[in-house]
Design an enzyme around this catalytic site. Structure first.
Site, PDB file in Angstrom:
ATOM      1  N   THR A 263       0.836  -1.778   0.469  1.00 30.73           N
ATOM      2  CA  THR A 263      -0.094  -0.027   0.664  1.00 30.73           C
ATOM      3  C   THR A 263       1.159   1.390  -0.146  1.00 30.73           C
ATOM      4  O   THR A 263       0.657   2.679   0.921  1.00 30.73           O
ATOM      5  CB  THR A 263      -0.701  -0.051   1.078  1.00 30.73           C
ATOM      6  N   LEU A 266      -0.526   5.314   0.826  1.00 31.62           N
ATOM      7  CA  LEU A 266      -1.557   5.215   1.803  1.00 31.62           C
ATOM      8  C   LEU A 266      -1.696   4.359   2.528  1.00 31.62           C
ATOM      9  O   LEU A 266      -1.138   3.442   2.699  1.00 31.62           O
ATOM     10  CB  LEU A 266      -2.747   3.665   0.515  1.00 31.62           C
ATOM     11  N   GLU A 381       8.387  -2.023  13.423  1.00 37.09           N
ATOM     12  CA  GLU A 381       9.900  -0.723  13.029  1.00 37.09           C
ATOM     13  C   GLU A 381      10.871  -2.583  11.910  1.00 37.09           C
ATOM     14  O   GLU A 381      11.369  -1.002  10.827  1.00 37.09           O
ATOM     15  CB  GLU A 381      10.588  -0.255  13.936  1.00 37.09           C
ATOM     16  N   GLU A 382      11.709  -2.681  12.557  1.00 35.23           N
ATOM     17  CA  GLU A 382      12.570  -4.362  11.582  1.00 35.23           C
ATOM     18  C   GLU A 382      12.310  -4.087  10.016  1.00 35.23           C
ATOM     19  O   GLU A 382      12.847  -4.766   9.652  1.00 35.23           O
ATOM     20  CB  GLU A 382      12.566  -5.176  12.461  1.00 35.23           C
ATOM     21  N   GLU A 390       2.363   3.764   8.175  1.00 37.13           N
ATOM     22  CA  GLU A 390       0.840   3.820   8.230  1.00 37.13           C
ATOM     23  C   GLU A 390       0.906   4.591   8.356  1.00 37.13           C
ATOM     24  O   GLU A 390       0.102   5.207   8.210  1.00 37.13           O
ATOM     25  CB  GLU A 390       0.456   2.173   8.296  1.00 37.13           C
ATOM     26  N   ASP A 410      15.210   5.403  19.037  1.00 40.61           N
ATOM     27  CA  ASP A 410      14.556   3.873  18.960  1.00 40.61           C
ATOM     28  C   ASP A 410      15.541   3.347  19.339  1.00 40.61           C
ATOM     29  O   ASP A 410      15.065   2.755  21.135  1.00 40.61           O
ATOM     30  CB  ASP A 410      15.371   3.764  17.296  1.00 40.61           C
ATOM     31  N   HIS A 510      20.936  -6.461  16.635  1.00 43.79           N
ATOM     32  CA  HIS A 510      19.585  -8.016  15.893  1.00 43.79           C
ATOM     33  C   HIS A 510      20.048  -9.280  16.392  1.00 43.79           C
ATOM     34  O   HIS A 510      19.916 -10.757  15.239  1.00 43.79           O
ATOM     35  CB  HIS A 510      20.019  -7.654  14.549  1.00 43.79           C
TER      36      HIS A 510
END
Length: 704
Positions: A263, A266, A381-382, A390, A410, A510
């Site tokens: 999207t 959008l 987020e990742e 969004e 963050d 990570h």
């Protein structure tokens, strides 16, 4: 994917580690029994309230909040992720939090996961197809946490499934220049598997660059030289130190853009049009898999071929060679190949943001900030800044019309040496004001500002020696706010002493070793650096939300514009002149901006003595809206969401206006009159128009 990602806690709770959006409500309607606004005594920043809030930000409570948030892995859309959404809602709805309301906003977005039934594998196979050696599928369980059922196996999010097999080549960091160097060396890349290391370019770009040259699959690893200062022995790595164990694998998104892939532009809500997943652009074009440097050593230290350049060498304990294929006297037969079997799948999943609000008022009965404060915990987020993107898509108009500034926290603490702030120039003054009043962690009696200037500083022609404020790229949730909405933004963290480490990021980033105990023991014992970040963010939020005049100094943009102009004149002026392109209009536009910014500052100073509410509102609107004037949605049609003509991605080598730098880089070797030189002229016009528009915004409305 990151266990210790701090999700955000509200004002009056233990930490201000959320994402603050300050909405520009300069006159909020109040209840009938509220006192009327006073023109003679307007509400301004109350230093006693600021001091009280600073005292409430307790390191022990921050530590306990992080322990709870990171108690279990919480991959986006997982049951634990939803549990945390409910936990934050419960806490933020509690009257003790100090928030007026809290709400979750849910989006159905396209995420990428490895298959539990068919794990991704990297094998070395012989000429008859027999498996000679297999890379590790999981990380070593050194503390009991890495073997949990909810620890996601290493994978490259959004990389396609497939089972390519071929001879191995070493491609350094996987840049376009690296693959061209391999071709220059006479190495045939068609059908090979490329081993690359993190850094240099984004994760997904490595696969894009590789595919252009016919490479069939990509492996990515973290070299100890880039993150461990070369150390890799078990007694030198976690849990014995902060360094990454050899089996550690950095996970992450390999999607080129940010936001939900289906999207673009959008919000991912039921009524929105969705692309067919088969038509989505920005995914890696070939199968890709991250591996640990223990497995990378097995592959790279057995490679055949030419010795790699000195700048390509790392710290795996051998001389790196380019390939293709393995050497005959190594651990594998010379005709062995690498097979990469990837079984990732795409799934539509629900992911939620949590937002909490403190409503603003000009003259409340009890204290309230002048402007409303919104705290946000972004989902997914990742996977590519999905939650924040969004949200900006869904509330685009409201946010553009009313948002004063965006504060991003963050990863609050990378290390505990010094503050690091990235942001747009107008936020510099409020950051400096806040950090001068907060004591730095550690021995001595330095302010955060004085400690910061010891590690990162620059010489300003206006202010002298000051801390360096970094620029904003696209590495965290500030990206849609600055690049898409044009909102003054900043990103705050504590970080390293760069003179003592060459680490690209903190070593366990990570990986399955990125746990609460790692933070507690190595990154920030005592959580004093977390407290420092919370106090810095909290002070900035209060100054932005409660000051009568917005503490945004637009004249600080003049230094940036002047440095961009000088770089263009010195490094591009002669080239542009050869193609009959003049920088004269750009010089005039910069001068117009400088004059308008200075005049606005003088108007604010003159008004402080006897402020007229309507004039204050007008000046604050000019301060708030300046950043929007640098947006041009058609400036970079090839770059999704990037419309800020000063901070878009710069691929050209000249540190000037990015569109101009990039266009000149592409046109340099083409003839006058080419489309490439027409694009240079277009980009120059775009910058000039933006600067003149910015100057006009800073002048009185009738002064055109």
């Amino acid at each position: 994917m990151q266990w210790t990602k701090v999700l955000g806690l509200g004002l009056g709770a233990a930490a201000l580690l959320g994402l603050g959006i300050i909405l520009g409500h300069f006159a909020i309607p109040k209840k009938a029994n509220s006192p009327a606004p006073s023109v003679s005594a307007p509400q301004d920043l109350d230093l006693e309230i600021l001091e009280t809030i600073m005292g409430q930000l307790d390191a022990h409570r921050i530590r306990e909040n992080l322990r709870e948030l990171s108690r279990e892995p919480h991959l986006a859309s997982s049951p634990r992720d939803e549990d945390l959404v409910q936990l934050l809602l419960q806490r933020w709805k509690d009257p003790e939090s100090g928030l007026d309301s809290a709400e979750a906003f849910t989006y159905e977005v396209l995420l990428s996961f490895p298959s539990q039934e068919q794990p991704n594998v990297v094998d070395i196979v012989g000429p008859t197809g027999d498996i000679i050696h297999s890379c590790h599928r999981t990380e070593e369980n050194v503390t009991g946490e890495q073997g949990g059922p909810d620890v996601v196996q290493p994978y490259a999010a959004y990389a396609p499934s497939g089972t390519p097999q071929g001879l191995l080549v070493y491609a350094n960091r996987g840049t376009e220049e690296d693959f061209k160097e391999l071709q220059t060396q006479g190495i045939k890349l068609e059908g090979t598997i490329a081993l690359t290391r993190y850094g240099g370019v984004g994760r997904g770009a490595k696969a894009v660059n590789a595919a252009k040259h016919g490479v069939a699959g990509v492996l990515v690893y973290t070299d100890p030289a880039d993150i461990n200062d070369g150390l890799s022995l078990p007694n030198e790595t976690f849990p014995n130190s902060w360094y990454l164990p050899p089996s550690g694998v950095e996970r992450g998104s390999y999607y080129k853009y940010f936001g939900d892939p289906l999207t673009p532009y959008l919000p991912a809500i039921p009524s929105s049009f969705r692309l067919d997943p088969a038509n989505v652009s920005g995914f890696p074009p070939i199968p890709t898999q991250p591996i640990g440097f223990q497995d990378a050593r097995d592959l790279l230290c057995n490679l055949n071929g030419t010795l790699a350049p000195d700048t390509w060498q790392g710290a795996l304990g051998c001389h790196y060679r380019l390939g293709p294929g393995f050497r005959p006297d190594g651990d594998f037969s010379a005709d062995s190949q690498v097979n990469v079997s990837i079984y990732n799948r795409l799934e539509l999943r629900n992911s939620s943001n949590v937002l909490g609000i403190i409503r603003g008022a000009v003259e409340p009965g009890t204290w309230r900030p002048r402007r409303s404060i919104v705290f946000a915990s972004w989902g997914a987020e990742e996977f590519g800044l999905i939650g924040s993107t969004e949200f900006t898509e869904e509330f685009f108009n409201k946010l553009q019309e009313r948002t004063v500034a965006y504060i991003n926290v963050d990863i609050a603490v990378f290390a505990n040496a010094t503050l690091r702030v990235q942001g747009t120039p107008p936020v510099q003054s409020v950051v400096f004001s806040a950090t001068k009043e907060i004591r730095s962690p550690g021995p001595g009696d330095l302010s955060i500002y004085d400690n910061w200037i010891r590690y990162f500083n620059r010489s300003s022609p206006v202010y002298g020696l000051v801390p360096s404020l970094g620029s904003l790229g696209a590495g965290s949730d500030y990206a849609p706010f600055i690049h898409f909405l044009g909102i003054s933004s900043m990103d705050i963290a504590y970080t390293y002493d760069r003179s003592k480490t060459s680490a690209r990021i903190y070593p366990t980033y990570h990986t399955a070793f990125d746990t609460f105990d790692y933070v507690d023991k190595f990154l920030d014992p005592g959580f004093s650096s977390h407290q420092a970040v919370a106090r810095t963010a909290g002070s900035i939020i209060l100054r932005l939300s409660d000051s009568f005049f917005l503490p945004l100094k637009v004249s600080d943009y003049s230094e940036t514009l002047r440095s961009f102009l000088q770089a263009a004149q010195q490094d591009l002026g002669a080239l542009l002149e050869q193609h009959s392109i003049s920088l004269g209009p750009l010089v005039t536009a910069v001068e117009k901006f400088e004059a308008a910014a200075t005049a606005l500052g003088q108007s604010i100073s003159a008004l402080k003595g006897s402020p007229d509410p309507l004039k204050v509102r007008m000046l604050n609107d000019q301060l708030m809206l300046l950043e929007r004037t640098f947006l041009n949605p058609r400036a970079f049609p090839e770059e999704r969401y990037y419309s800020h003509v000063l901070w878009a991605t710069r691929t050209g080598s000249v540190a000037t206006f990015p569109g101009l730098s990039n266009a000149c880089s592409r046109a340099r070797d083409t003839a006058s009159g080419s489309e490439a030189w027409a694009e240079v002229q277009r980009q120059l016009s775009i910058v000039v128009t933006a600067l003149e528009g910015a100057a006009a915004t800073l002048r009185p409305v009738a002064d055109l």
